[in-house]
Write a protein that holds these residues in place. Structure first.
Motif, PDB file in Angstrom:
ATOM      1  N   THR A 169     -17.118  -2.506  -6.237  1.00 22.39           N
ATOM      2  CA  THR A 169     -16.870  -1.306  -7.038  1.00 22.39           C
ATOM      3  C   THR A 169     -16.791  -0.099  -6.116  1.00 22.39           C
ATOM      4  OG1 THR A 169     -18.003  -2.236  -8.970  1.00 22.39           O
ATOM      5  CG2 THR A 169     -17.744   0.160  -8.895  1.00 22.39           C
ATOM      6  N   HIS A 170     -15.762   0.705  -6.308  1.00 20.78           N
ATOM      7  CA  HIS A 170     -15.520   1.865  -5.451  1.00 20.78           C
ATOM      8  C   HIS A 170     -15.532   3.126  -6.319  1.00 20.78           C
ATOM      9  CE1 HIS A 170     -13.931  -1.088  -2.480  1.00 20.78           C
ATOM     10  NE2 HIS A 170     -13.428  -1.658  -3.566  1.00 20.78           N
ATOM     11  N   ARG A 171     -16.475   4.005  -6.059  1.00 17.90           N
ATOM     12  CA  ARG A 171     -16.528   5.289  -6.769  1.00 17.90           C
ATOM     13  C   ARG A 171     -16.075   6.367  -5.788  1.00 17.90           C
ATOM     14  NH1 ARG A 171     -18.346   4.965 -11.697  1.00 17.90           N
ATOM     15  NH2 ARG A 171     -19.447   3.058 -12.313  1.00 17.90           N
TER      16      ARG A 171
ATOM     17  N   VAL B 229     -10.285   2.735 -15.498  1.00 17.78           N
ATOM     18  CA  VAL B 229     -10.705   1.820 -14.438  1.00 17.78           C
ATOM     19  C   VAL B 229      -9.492   1.010 -13.994  1.00 17.78           C
ATOM     20  CG1 VAL B 229     -11.427   0.012 -16.084  1.00 17.78           C
ATOM     21  CG2 VAL B 229     -12.312   0.009 -13.732  1.00 17.78           C
ATOM     22  N   ASP B 230      -9.324   0.920 -12.687  1.00 23.12           N
ATOM     23  CA  ASP B 230      -8.317   0.037 -12.115  1.00 23.12           C
ATOM     24  C   ASP B 230      -9.007  -1.234 -11.655  1.00 23.12           C
ATOM     25  OD1 ASP B 230      -5.252   0.827 -10.894  1.00 23.12           O
ATOM     26  OD2 ASP B 230      -6.314   2.289 -12.129  1.00 23.12           O
ATOM     27  N   LEU B 231      -8.456  -2.373 -12.031  1.00 24.57           N
ATOM     28  CA  LEU B 231      -8.984  -3.686 -11.674  1.00 24.57           C
ATOM     29  C   LEU B 231      -7.910  -4.406 -10.871  1.00 24.57           C
ATOM     30  CD1 LEU B 231     -10.242  -4.361 -15.281  1.00 24.57           C
ATOM     31  CD2 LEU B 231     -11.762  -3.939 -13.345  1.00 24.57           C
ATOM     32  N   TRP B 232      -8.131  -4.560  -9.575  1.00 26.49           N
ATOM     33  CA  TRP B 232      -7.140  -5.192  -8.698  1.00 26.49           C
ATOM     34  C   TRP B 232      -7.769  -6.423  -8.042  1.00 26.49           C
ATOM     35  CZ3 TRP B 232      -2.665  -2.398  -6.043  1.00 26.49           C
ATOM     36  CH2 TRP B 232      -2.212  -1.323  -6.829  1.00 26.49           C
ATOM     37  N   ARG B 233      -7.197  -7.570  -8.325  1.00 25.69           N
ATOM     38  CA  ARG B 233      -7.597  -8.781  -7.610  1.00 25.69           C
ATOM     39  C   ARG B 233      -6.636  -8.952  -6.441  1.00 25.69           C
ATOM     40  NH1 ARG B 233      -7.441 -15.174  -9.542  1.00 25.69           N
ATOM     41  NH2 ARG B 233      -8.380 -16.003  -7.630  1.00 25.69           N
ATOM     42  N   LEU B 234      -7.169  -8.984  -5.246  1.00 20.30           N
ATOM     43  CA  LEU B 234      -6.353  -9.124  -4.042  1.00 20.30           C
ATOM     44  C   LEU B 234      -6.714 -10.432  -3.348  1.00 20.30           C
ATOM     45  CD1 LEU B 234      -6.655  -5.450  -2.795  1.00 20.30           C
ATOM     46  CD2 LEU B 234      -4.680  -6.500  -3.920  1.00 20.30           C
ATOM     47  N   LYS B 235      -5.677 -11.166  -2.967  1.00 18.39           N
ATOM     48  CA  LYS B 235      -5.891 -12.513  -2.426  1.00 18.39           C
ATOM     49  C   LYS B 235      -4.972 -12.759  -1.243  1.00 18.39           C
ATOM     50  CE  LYS B 235      -6.231 -17.341  -4.006  1.00 18.39           C
ATOM     51  NZ  LYS B 235      -6.067 -18.236  -5.179  1.00 18.39           N
TER      52      LYS B 235
ATOM     53  N   LEU C 230     -12.175   0.190  -9.549  1.00 14.62           N
ATOM     54  CA  LEU C 230     -12.132   1.625  -9.261  1.00 14.62           C
ATOM     55  C   LEU C 230     -12.238   2.389 -10.577  1.00 14.62           C
ATOM     56  CD1 LEU C 230     -10.392   0.105  -6.957  1.00 14.62           C
ATOM     57  CD2 LEU C 230      -9.516   2.372  -6.435  1.00 14.62           C
ATOM     58  N   PRO C 231     -13.453   2.765 -10.993  1.00 16.89           N
ATOM     59  CA  PRO C 231     -13.615   3.516 -12.247  1.00 16.89           C
ATOM     60  C   PRO C 231     -13.762   5.012 -11.990  1.00 16.89           C
ATOM     61  CG  PRO C 231     -15.730   2.647 -11.555  1.00 16.89           C
ATOM     62  CD  PRO C 231     -14.741   2.331 -10.445  1.00 16.89           C
TER      63      PRO C 231
ATOM     64  N   GLY D  47      -6.695   5.536  -5.578  1.00 12.10           N
ATOM     65  CA  GLY D  47      -7.608   5.064  -4.540  1.00 12.10           C
ATOM     66  C   GLY D  47      -7.171   3.793  -3.860  1.00 12.10           C
ATOM     67  N   MET D  48      -6.116   3.149  -4.366  1.00 15.48           N
ATOM     68  CA  MET D  48      -5.719   1.847  -3.835  1.00 15.48           C
ATOM     69  C   MET D  48      -5.005   1.876  -2.484  1.00 15.48           C
ATOM     70  SD  MET D  48      -7.087  -0.470  -5.555  1.00 15.48           S
ATOM     71  CE  MET D  48      -6.315  -1.720  -4.529  1.00 15.48           C
ATOM     72  N   PRO D  49      -4.130   2.850  -2.189  1.00 18.66           N
ATOM     73  CA  PRO D  49      -3.469   2.815  -0.877  1.00 18.66           C
ATOM     74  C   PRO D  49      -4.454   2.756   0.287  1.00 18.66           C
ATOM     75  CG  PRO D  49      -2.299   4.311  -2.304  1.00 18.66           C
ATOM     76  CD  PRO D  49      -3.537   3.908  -3.050  1.00 18.66           C
ATOM     77  N   ALA D  50      -5.494   3.592   0.273  1.00 16.49           N
ATOM     78  CA  ALA D  50      -6.477   3.578   1.357  1.00 16.49           C
ATOM     79  C   ALA D  50      -7.238   2.253   1.385  1.00 16.49           C
ATOM     80  CB  ALA D  50      -7.446   4.746   1.212  1.00 16.49           C
ATOM     81  N   LEU D  51      -7.532   1.699   0.206  1.00 14.56           N
ATOM     82  CA  LEU D  51      -8.235   0.421   0.163  1.00 14.56           C
ATOM     83  C   LEU D  51      -7.365  -0.694   0.742  1.00 14.56           C
ATOM     84  CD1 LEU D  51     -10.387  -0.805  -2.800  1.00 14.56           C
ATOM     85  CD2 LEU D  51      -8.934  -2.388  -1.557  1.00 14.56           C
ATOM     86  N   LEU D  52      -6.078  -0.685   0.403  1.00 17.04           N
ATOM     87  CA  LEU D  52      -5.170  -1.686   0.970  1.00 17.04           C
ATOM     88  C   LEU D  52      -5.064  -1.528   2.480  1.00 17.04           C
ATOM     89  CD1 LEU D  52      -2.345  -1.574  -1.745  1.00 17.04           C
ATOM     90  CD2 LEU D  52      -3.936  -3.456  -1.338  1.00 17.04           C
ATOM     91  N   ASP D  53      -5.052  -0.283   2.951  1.00 14.59           N
ATOM     92  CA  ASP D  53      -5.019  -0.048   4.401  1.00 14.59           C
ATOM     93  C   ASP D  53      -6.189  -0.727   5.098  1.00 14.59           C
ATOM     94  OD1 ASP D  53      -2.780   1.516   4.018  1.00 14.59           O
ATOM     95  OD2 ASP D  53      -3.825   3.430   4.276  1.00 14.59           O
ATOM     96  N   SER D  54      -7.362  -0.721   4.446  1.00 14.11           N
ATOM     97  CA  SER D  54      -8.566  -1.267   5.074  1.00 14.11           C
ATOM     98  C   SER D  54      -8.522  -2.781   5.224  1.00 14.11           C
ATOM     99  CB  SER D  54      -9.802  -0.872   4.254  1.00 14.11           C
ATOM    100  OG  SER D  54      -9.839  -1.575   3.015  1.00 14.11           O
ATOM    101  N   LEU D  55      -7.544  -3.433   4.584  1.00 12.31           N
ATOM    102  CA  LEU D  55      -7.473  -4.893   4.627  1.00 12.31           C
ATOM    103  C   LEU D  55      -6.569  -5.420   5.737  1.00 12.31           C
ATOM    104  CD1 LEU D  55      -7.244  -5.689   0.803  1.00 12.31           C
ATOM    105  CD2 LEU D  55      -9.267  -5.658   2.264  1.00 12.31           C
TER     106      LEU D  55
END
Length: 385
Positions: free
Chosen positions: A50-52, A138-144, A117-118, A96-104
């Motif tokens: 969970t990312h706040r 809230v955004d719910l993203w399952r990344l695999k 991400l709520p 908030g997702m672009p930065a989170l994707l960058d971290s992967l």
């Protein structure tokens, strides 16, 4: 040209309590969010993060990196809240997702995780009993990585969310559907609707969420190979979900200070109505510059802004008619001193505090404040005295 928030407007927005955040105190939104994330964890047997995040985001993350076109209407200050040329209050938690994707980028092994991400999002919205200018999302993203996620898994995700919001054991007659929808950052986008019974017995489809497969261009934008990475993305309106679960018809109740109401916002049991107070209606005859200014979201935001802490008494703002000057009787044009191109807007203001009865004097005073904030004509028609 963009309009930027004043320091006072920004401070007011950032002071608003995020009901989804346990750090600000308990609320039913948090319980429902736990049930939704818990249902997806059980469905997929994956861990959750969970990312706040701060509601202040880079405009590029809110729009450009999520595939929005440079001329997309949602970028306009009528709909989004800009702080500077490069910073804004997020209009969706997806920002908030672009930065989170960058971290992967450094993840080289197997990876399968649900990211949650709520928080509050900030929009210029109409005023009625189901909309506010700062709803919870809230955004719910399952990344695999090293695995496929396709339409079948997306369908299972939607079903799990519906079951979490309205458990079949308590709501056996729930029906839902998925219809195609276009999103800039997903492929195979879907809109999730639920068929609900209204108080008058009629049945109506109501949007609950939007979702899709994470777009390959979004993955590439963060340096992730779409041949190796896949994802599911779902955005859920938490206010609406809680209202459905508890049977609440007025979104303002979620923030009510009434002790009898507030106590009911600590669980997910059906809402027991507290005695309703009468609403007060005031009709306004406005002169606006153009027909484009007769935008209910823009007018609603102006009304909320001018009333400030008293904006909670606004139950609805309704446009009843929009008439150009050249379509009005000459006597009306003369009385209002309207110029060519201007329009006359008949606006209904519905006032209804949740904790007290509004006096006529108070209603007239509030009506005049809204009128002065919206009216652009030379002649003023005030009633408070």
């Amino acid at each position: 040209m963009k309009k930027y928030l004043t320091t006072a407007e920004l401070h007011s927005a950032l002071e608003l309590r995020d009901l989804s955040d346990p750090a600000a105190g308990p609320h039913a939104l948090q319980l429902l969010l736990e049930e939704v994330t818990g249902g997806l964890e059980r469905l997929w047997h994956v861990e959750t993060s969970t990312h706040r995040l701060s509601p202040l985001v880079a405009t590029a993350d809110n729009y450009d990196r999520l595939g929005y076109s440079p001329d997309d209407v949602t970028r306009d200050s009528r709909y989004s809240r800009h702080v500077s040329p490069t910073v804004m209050l997020r209009s969706h938690t997806s920002a908030g997702m672009p930065a989170l994707l960058d971290s992967l980028r450094g993840e080289l092994g197997h990876y399968d995780r649900l990211h949650v991400l709520p928080g509050l999002v900030y929009r210029r919205d109409s005023i009625d009993r189901t909309h506010v200018g700062a709803p919870h999302q809230v955004d719910l993203w399952r990344l695999k990585a090293r695995g496929l996620l396709g339409p079948a898994e997306l369908h299972r995700m939607m079903a799990a969310v519906v079951e979490a919001v309205l458990p079949p054991s308590r709501y056996p007659d729930v029906q839902w559907r998925a219809t195609p929808a276009n999103h800039s950052y997903t492929d195979g986008g879907q809109q999730l609707d639920m068929l609900l019974t209204q108080p008058d017995g009629s049945r109506e489809w109501l949007e609950l969420a939007e979702c899709g497969l994470v777009g390959s261009q979004i993955l590439r934008g963060s340096g992730l190979n779409p041949g190796r990475w896949a994802g599911l993305a779902l955005g859920l309106g938490l206010d609406r979900a809680v209202m459905l679960r508890k049977g609440i018809t007025d979104i303002r109740l979620l923030r009510s200070a009434n002790p009898d109401v507030r106590a009911q916002m600590l669980d997910l049991h059906p809402y027991r109505p507290v005695s309703a107070l009468p609403e007060v209606r005031r009709d306004l005859s406005l002169v606006l510059g153009t027909a484009q200014d007769a935008d209910i979201e823009l007018l609603g935001d102006l009304a909320r802004t001018v009333l400030g802490t008293e904006a909670e008494v606004l139950a609805a703002l309704e446009i009843k008619a929009v008439t150009p000057a050249d379509k009005l009787p000459a006597a009306a044009v003369e009385r209002l001193r309207m110029a060519p191109g201007q329009v006359n807007v008949l606006l209904r203001l519905v006032l209804q505090p949740l904790d007290r009865t509004l006096t006529d004097e108070e209603a007239n005073r509030l009506r005049d404040r809204v009128y002065l904030a919206l009216h652009r004509g030379e002649v003023l028609e005030l009633i408070a005295g």
